[in-house]
Design a protein around this motif. Sequence first.
Motif, PDB file in Angstrom:
ATOM      1  N   ALA A   1      -1.830  -4.368   0.513  1.00 37.38           N
ATOM      2  CA  ALA A   1      -1.430  -5.093   1.831  1.00 37.38           C
ATOM      3  C   ALA A   1      -0.077  -5.711   1.618  1.00 37.38           C
ATOM      4  CB  ALA A   1      -2.570  -5.687   2.630  1.00 37.38           C
ATOM      5  N   VAL A   2       0.745  -5.454   2.723  1.00 41.22           N
ATOM      6  CA  VAL A   2       2.014  -6.300   2.666  1.00 41.22           C
ATOM      7  C   VAL A   2       2.161  -7.288   3.786  1.00 41.22           C
ATOM      8  CG1 VAL A   2       3.312  -4.466   1.217  1.00 41.22           C
ATOM      9  CG2 VAL A   2       3.266  -4.485   3.838  1.00 41.22           C
ATOM     10  N   VAL A   3       2.891  -8.327   3.354  1.00 42.09           N
ATOM     11  CA  VAL A   3       3.248  -9.314   4.569  1.00 42.09           C
ATOM     12  C   VAL A   3       4.076  -8.667   5.635  1.00 42.09           C
ATOM     13  CG1 VAL A   3       2.619 -11.187   3.043  1.00 42.09           C
ATOM     14  CG2 VAL A   3       5.208 -10.556   3.193  1.00 42.09           C
ATOM     15  N   ASP A   4       4.463  -9.362   6.595  1.00 45.66           N
ATOM     16  CA  ASP A   4       5.321  -8.965   7.781  1.00 45.66           C
ATOM     17  C   ASP A   4       6.654  -9.078   7.068  1.00 45.66           C
ATOM     18  OD1 ASP A   4       6.182 -11.703   8.700  1.00 45.66           O
ATOM     19  OD2 ASP A   4       3.971 -11.994   8.885  1.00 45.66           O
ATOM     20  N   THR A   5       7.652  -8.460   7.867  1.00 45.01           N
ATOM     21  CA  THR A   5       8.954  -8.694   7.385  1.00 45.01           C
ATOM     22  C   THR A   5       9.399  -9.906   7.515  1.00 45.01           C
ATOM     23  OG1 THR A   5       9.452  -6.316   8.480  1.00 45.01           O
ATOM     24  CG2 THR A   5      11.511  -7.734   7.889  1.00 45.01           C
TER      25      THR A   5
ATOM     26  N   ALA B   1       3.504   2.356  -0.520  1.00 46.01           N
ATOM     27  CA  ALA B   1       2.038   3.125  -0.449  1.00 46.01           C
ATOM     28  C   ALA B   1       1.558   2.571   0.799  1.00 46.01           C
ATOM     29  CB  ALA B   1       1.557   2.396  -1.678  1.00 46.01           C
ATOM     30  N   VAL B   2       2.077   1.724   1.616  1.00 43.45           N
ATOM     31  CA  VAL B   2       1.362   1.241   3.019  1.00 43.45           C
ATOM     32  C   VAL B   2       1.982   2.165   4.017  1.00 43.45           C
ATOM     33  CG1 VAL B   2       0.587  -0.515   4.366  1.00 43.45           C
ATOM     34  CG2 VAL B   2       1.105  -0.819   1.918  1.00 43.45           C
ATOM     35  N   ASP B   3       3.121   2.068   4.117  1.00 47.29           N
ATOM     36  CA  ASP B   3       3.623   2.788   5.469  1.00 47.29           C
ATOM     37  C   ASP B   3       4.733   3.736   5.300  1.00 47.29           C
ATOM     38  OD1 ASP B   3       2.572   1.016   7.130  1.00 47.29           O
ATOM     39  OD2 ASP B   3       4.102  -0.676   6.989  1.00 47.29           O
ATOM     40  N   GLY B   4       4.982   4.094   3.991  1.00 43.86           N
ATOM     41  CA  GLY B   4       5.727   5.371   3.662  1.00 43.86           C
ATOM     42  C   GLY B   4       7.298   5.063   3.328  1.00 43.86           C
ATOM     43  N   LEU B   5       7.858   6.130   2.915  1.00 41.72           N
ATOM     44  CA  LEU B   5       9.305   5.882   2.427  1.00 41.72           C
ATOM     45  C   LEU B   5      10.134   5.122   3.308  1.00 41.72           C
ATOM     46  CD1 LEU B   5      11.183   6.264  -0.273  1.00 41.72           C
ATOM     47  CD2 LEU B   5      11.386   8.695   0.919  1.00 41.72           C
TER      48      LEU B   5
END
Length: 301
Positions: free
Chosen positions: A133-137, A166-170
């Motif tokens: 999971a990644v943090v918000d921008t 890997a989470v939201d794409g290229l």
Amino acid sequence: MLYSQTDPATKRAQFRERLASGELLRMPGAFNPLSARLIQDKGFDGVYISGAVISADLGLPDIGLTTLTEVAGRSQQISRMTDLPTLVDADTGFGEPMNVARTVQSLEDAGVSGLHIEDQVNPKRCGHLDGKAVVDTDTALKRIRSAADARRDPNLLIMARTDIRAVDGLDAAMDRAKQLVDAGADAIFPEAMRDLSEFEAMREAVEVPILANMTEFGKSELFTTTQLSNIGVNIVIYPVTLLRSAMGAAERTLDAINADGTQQSVVAEMQTRARLYELLDYEGYNAFDSSVFNFTLDSHH
Ligand SMILES: C[C@](O)(C(=O)O)[C@H](CC(=O)O)C(=O)O
Ligand SMILES: [Mg+2]
């Protein structure tokens, strides 16, 4: 003898120059200070200090259990042993933006030439595993802004790693990379790219140097240095490669002793005593004090 003869500021300036040249810099991961000497001896361009290796070395999984003090300590031990620039994995920066600032200064004091900070949430995981999971921008940009503000040597390379592919794409990865550069990142580490065309797209998206992670058993194919340099990648890391090789060899040796009652069958694959002493510069110490170096090749094999 003892340490590298090149001070950290010089290494950072040289690293910047090499990166500006546009050539591909090859940076294998050192699994200890001695292996950094080997990397230099074999003509590589820099030494990577991997979080996965530091944690594995301590017998821990790579899920953000290591502390800043441990990473800074290992960074110092490794950086002082090589004239090459070192790039260290600072994971998520070890906390909130204020902690990131302290992380940057500690690693700068440890003598590294650059560091990367990623946009994963804590607890982080290996970039090539599923379920990240990644943090918000906003949070991701704050980490990089505070990293860039905190350094005292303007040549310390602040690299932003994004795990968002890997989470939201290229497309999301390219957008985030651009924003990270605007926030002050000197270089981009796009994690877990699927193929060469994705690296190419990232190359197009940003003007700053980009890094390719050629870790084994992960999501990226193992591209050659020719393939990567042809598309304009600036740094390639082999983060866990030497640890995996060394551990593979250690397993085979233990199996041989178990099977044969002696390590004889694997001695030929080992680094010899003479080669080890060469890397350690025993002779340099001997010139300093002749009672130290009393090893002759004839008496030992
Ligand atoms: C580059 C990396 O961050 C590392 O710690 O070396 C790891 C490597 C790995 O686990 O294979 C990664 O997350 O890719
Ligand atoms: Mg890591």
